[in-house]
Design a protein around this motif. Structure first.
Motif, mmCIF file in Angstrom:
data_model
loop_
_atom_site.group_PDB
_atom_site.id
_atom_site.type_symbol
_atom_site.label_atom_id
_atom_site.label_comp_id
_atom_site.label_asym_id
_atom_site.label_seq_id
_atom_site.Cartn_x
_atom_site.Cartn_y
_atom_site.Cartn_z
ATOM 1 N N ALA A 90 0.831 -1.201 0.000
ATOM 2 C CA ALA A 90 0.000 0.000 0.000
ATOM 3 C C ALA A 90 0.865 1.251 0.000
ATOM 4 N N ALA A 91 0.559 2.150 -0.905
ATOM 5 C CA ALA A 91 1.354 3.375 -1.051
ATOM 6 C C ALA A 91 0.741 4.217 -2.163
ATOM 7 N N VAL A 92 1.283 5.398 -2.321
ATOM 8 C CA VAL A 92 1.004 6.179 -3.524
ATOM 9 C C VAL A 92 2.043 5.773 -4.558
ATOM 10 N N TYR A 93 1.576 5.373 -5.713
ATOM 11 C CA TYR A 93 2.459 4.921 -6.779
ATOM 12 C C TYR A 93 2.622 6.040 -7.807
ATOM 13 N N TYR A 94 3.874 6.306 -8.144
ATOM 14 C CA TYR A 94 4.200 7.380 -9.067
ATOM 15 C C TYR A 94 4.848 6.819 -10.332
ATOM 16 N N CYS A 95 4.383 7.292 -11.457
ATOM 17 C CA CYS A 95 5.020 7.001 -12.723
ATOM 18 C C CYS A 95 6.182 7.984 -12.922
ATOM 19 N N ASN A 96 7.221 7.525 -13.539
ATOM 20 C CA ASN A 96 8.431 8.321 -13.702
ATOM 21 C C ASN A 96 8.974 8.165 -15.111
#
Length: 116
Positions: A90-96
């Motif tokens: 569980a987390a905030v997922y960021y595209c990079n």
């Protein structure tokens, strides 16, 4: 410049699956590598998976065998298939997107919650 828009986050039970997608637009031909990072509350942002223009992939040890990163160059998207999810995912997922110039772009993030 590159714009990254994530989608696909949500709530899932432990053991479940989610698929995240990131759509890239702008100077996409200058992108060298794309990836997914995540940040849980009180923790630093950490690498989840990356994929190069040559489709070489790299995964964090914690997700190997459960997550798969892929890209569709025709659609300018990169996806993260997440299986066998655990509460610790569980987390905030960021595209990079890492550019040839060395500059780095980030999406706005999408929340993944793993809970019963």
């Amino acid at each position: 410049q590159v714009q990254l828009v994530e989608s696909g986050g949500g709530l899932v039970q432990p053991g479940g699956s989610l698929r995240l997608s990131c759509a890239a637009s702008g100077s996409i031909f200058s992108i060298n590598r794309m990836g997914w990072y995540r940040q849980a509350p009180g923790k630093q942002r950490e690498l989840v998976a990356t994929i190069t223009n040559g489709d070489r992939t790299n995964y964090a040890d914690s997700v190997k065998g459960r997550f798969t990163i892929s890209r569709d160059n025709a659609k300018n998207t990169v996806a993260l298939q997440m299986n066998s999810l655990k509460p610790e995912d569980a987390a905030v997922y960021y595209c990079n997107a890492d550019m040839i110039s060395g500059f780095r772009y980030w999406g706005q993030g999408t929340q993944v919650t793993v809970s019963s």
